[in-house]
Motif scaffolding. Structure first.
Motif, PDB file in Angstrom:
ATOM      1  N   UNK A  41       0.832  -1.199   0.000  1.00  0.00           N
ATOM      2  CA  UNK A  41       0.000   0.000   0.000  1.00  0.00           C
ATOM      3  C   UNK A  41       0.871   1.255   0.000  1.00  0.00           C
ATOM      4  N   UNK A  42       1.979   1.204   0.754  1.00  0.00           N
ATOM      5  CA  UNK A  42       2.900   2.345   0.778  1.00  0.00           C
ATOM      6  C   UNK A  42       3.495   2.587  -0.606  1.00  0.00           C
ATOM      7  N   UNK A  43       3.828   1.524  -1.300  1.00  0.00           N
ATOM      8  CA  UNK A  43       4.370   1.652  -2.656  1.00  0.00           C
ATOM      9  C   UNK A  43       3.315   2.212  -3.615  1.00  0.00           C
ATOM     10  N   UNK A  44       2.083   1.707  -3.513  1.00  0.00           N
ATOM     11  CA  UNK A  44       1.027   2.147  -4.434  1.00  0.00           C
ATOM     12  C   UNK A  44       0.720   3.633  -4.298  1.00  0.00           C
ATOM     13  N   UNK A  45       0.701   4.146  -3.071  1.00  0.00           N
ATOM     14  CA  UNK A  45       0.338   5.550  -2.877  1.00  0.00           C
ATOM     15  C   UNK A  45       1.484   6.498  -3.213  1.00  0.00           C
ATOM     16  N   UNK A  46       2.733   5.989  -3.175  1.00  0.00           N
ATOM     17  CA  UNK A  46       3.877   6.865  -3.419  1.00  0.00           C
ATOM     18  C   UNK A  46       4.515   6.675  -4.793  1.00  0.00           C
ATOM     19  N   UNK A  47       4.503   5.420  -5.308  1.00  0.00           N
ATOM     20  CA  UNK A  47       5.199   5.128  -6.554  1.00  0.00           C
ATOM     21  C   UNK A  47       6.703   5.041  -6.376  1.00  0.00           C
ATOM     22  N   UNK A  48       7.167   4.984  -5.132  1.00  0.00           N
ATOM     23  CA  UNK A  48       8.607   4.934  -4.837  1.00  0.00           C
ATOM     24  C   UNK A  48       9.189   3.568  -5.156  1.00  0.00           C
ATOM     25  N   UNK A  49      10.285   3.547  -5.927  1.00  0.00           N
ATOM     26  CA  UNK A  49      10.931   2.273  -6.247  1.00  0.00           C
ATOM     27  C   UNK A  49      11.612   1.686  -5.011  1.00  0.00           C
ATOM     28  N   UNK A  50      12.039   2.538  -4.095  1.00  0.00           N
ATOM     29  CA  UNK A  50      12.637   2.043  -2.850  1.00  0.00           C
ATOM     30  C   UNK A  50      11.582   1.314  -2.010  1.00  0.00           C
TER      31      UNK A  50
END
Length: 314
Positions: A41-50
C-alpha cells in the motif's frame, strides 16, 4: 541409548515443543500477510521504487513463512522405517530456500531500480506512504525478535532463519525511510532508485549468508563449543563406575542434538552394571541438553581403543 537401540528414538516423546513451533510458524504467515499489505500500500500511494523493493521482499517473507511452516510440520514427524533418525533436517531445506528467495528478490529489485534510474519518478502522498511503511517496519521488528528468541529456545533453524531475514528487512526498511526523507528534503529524485540498489545489495548479502549457514546444518555440523563443554561435564559427573569416555561426537539436526561416544568399563563388569551406567549417563545428558539423542558404545577395558587426547577420565 546403548548400541542395540541406536538411532531409533529421535525424541518423539516431546510433541508439545513441535506443536508450539508449528503455531509460531503459522502466526508468521499472518504477520507476513499484514506487513506485505502495508508495504505494498505504501508503494502504491507513493510510486517509490525504494518502497517497491521493500514490498517485494515482503512477498519473499510470505513465501518463506509458508515454506518454514511446511518444513517444521514435516520435521516434527516421528522416526519411521525409512527415516530412523527422524525428519528434523527438513527445516534446513526451508532455510536454504529462504536464502535463495532473498537472492531472487534482490535481482528483481536491481531490475526495477535500473528502470527508475533511467526515468526518475516523483514520490506522491509522501506522508501516508512513510506512515504505512513505519507501521509495517515496527511490526516486523517485534516479530523478528520474537522469532529469533523462540527459534533458539526450540532449536528451530527455520524460525531462526526467518527471524534473521525479517531483521534484515527491518534494517533495510529503516534505511529506506531515512533515505526517502533525505530525498524529499533535498529534492534529488535519483536518491530513490539509488536507495533501492543499496537495499538489493544488502539483502543479496544477507540471503547468501542465510543459505550458507543452513547448508552447514545439512552437512552435520557439530554442536557449538558451549554445548560440547556441557556434554563433557555431564559425562564426567554421571559416569561414575566407568573408567573413561572418549571419541565424543555431536551433530545438530534441527531441534535435536545427537551425541555419540565410547564408554570404557572394567573388563570384569557385568552387562547389567554397564547398562545401569549408560542409563544414568543418558538421563544426565538428556537433562542437561534438552532434545538430545544419545548413543553410547560400551567397551571393556582390555578391548578399548587407544586413548585419545580428548578422553574424559571418570
Amino acid at each position: 541409548m546403548t548400541d542395540e537401540g541406536a538411532g531409533m528414538d529421535p525424541r518423539p516423546s516431546k510433541p508439545r515443543k513441535f506443536s508450539t513451533v508449528q503455531f509460531i510458524g503459522a502466526a508468521s504467515i499472518v504477520v507476513a500477510l499484514a506487513v506485505m499489505a502495508l508495504k505494498y500500500a505504501a508503494y502504491l500511494v507513493t510510486g517509490s521504487v525504494a518502497l517497491y523493493s521493500d514490498a517485494l521482499e515482503s512477498i519473499v517473507n510470505l513465501v518463506a513463512a509458508v515454506a518454514a511452516l511446511l518444513a517444521i510440520t514435516f520435521g516434527a514427524r516421528p522416526a519411521d522405517k525409512e527415516h530412523p533418525f527422524g525428519h528434523h533436517k527438513a527445516e534446513y531445506f526451508s532455510a536454504v530456500l529462504e536464502g535463495a528467495l532473498i537472492i531472487v528478490a534482490a535481482l528483481l529489485i536491481f531490475r526495477e531500480a535500473y528502470d527508475a534510474l533511467l526515468s526518475p519518478r516523483d514520490i506522491e502522498a509522501f506522508g501516508l506512504g512513510m506512515g504505512l511503511s513505519a507501521v509495517a517496519t515496527a511490526l516486523n521488528g517485534v516479530w523478528a525478535a520474537f522469532l529469533i528468541r523462540r527459534g533458539r529456545r526450540y532449536r528451530s533453524p527455520a524460525l531462526v532463519a526467518d527471524g534473521w531475514h525479517l531483521l534484515t528487512d527491518v534494517l533495510t526498511s529503516v534505511g529506506v525511510i531515512a533515505g526517502l526523507l533525505l530525498a524529499k528534503a533535498t529534492g534529488i529524485a535519483l536518491l530513490d532508485p539509488l536507495l533501492a540498489v543499496a537495499v538489493a545489495a544488502y539483502i543479496l548479502w544477507s540471503g547468501s549468508k542465510i543459505a550458507m549457514a543452513s547448508l552447514s546444518g545439512l552437512l552435520d555440523e557439530a554442536a557449538d563449543a558451549d554445548i560440547q563443554a556441557r556434554i563433557r561435564a555431564a559425562i564426567k559427573e554421571g559416569g561414575g563406575g566407568a573408567l573413561e569416555a572418549h571419541g565424543v561426537r555431536t551433530r545438530i539436526a534441527g531441534p535435536v542434538v545427537f551425541i555419540e561416544f565410547h564408554l570404557v568399563v572394567p573388563g570384569a563388569m557385568s552387562v547389567h552394571e554397564a547398562h545401569e551406567i549408560c542409563d544414568r549417563l543418558e538421563a544426565a545428558l538428556e537433562a542437561e541438553i534438552e532434545g538430545s539423542d544419545v548413543v553410547i558404545h560400551v567397551e571393556p577395558e582390555h578391548k578399548a581403543e587407544a586413548r585419545t587426547t580428548g578422553a574424559i577420565q571418570l
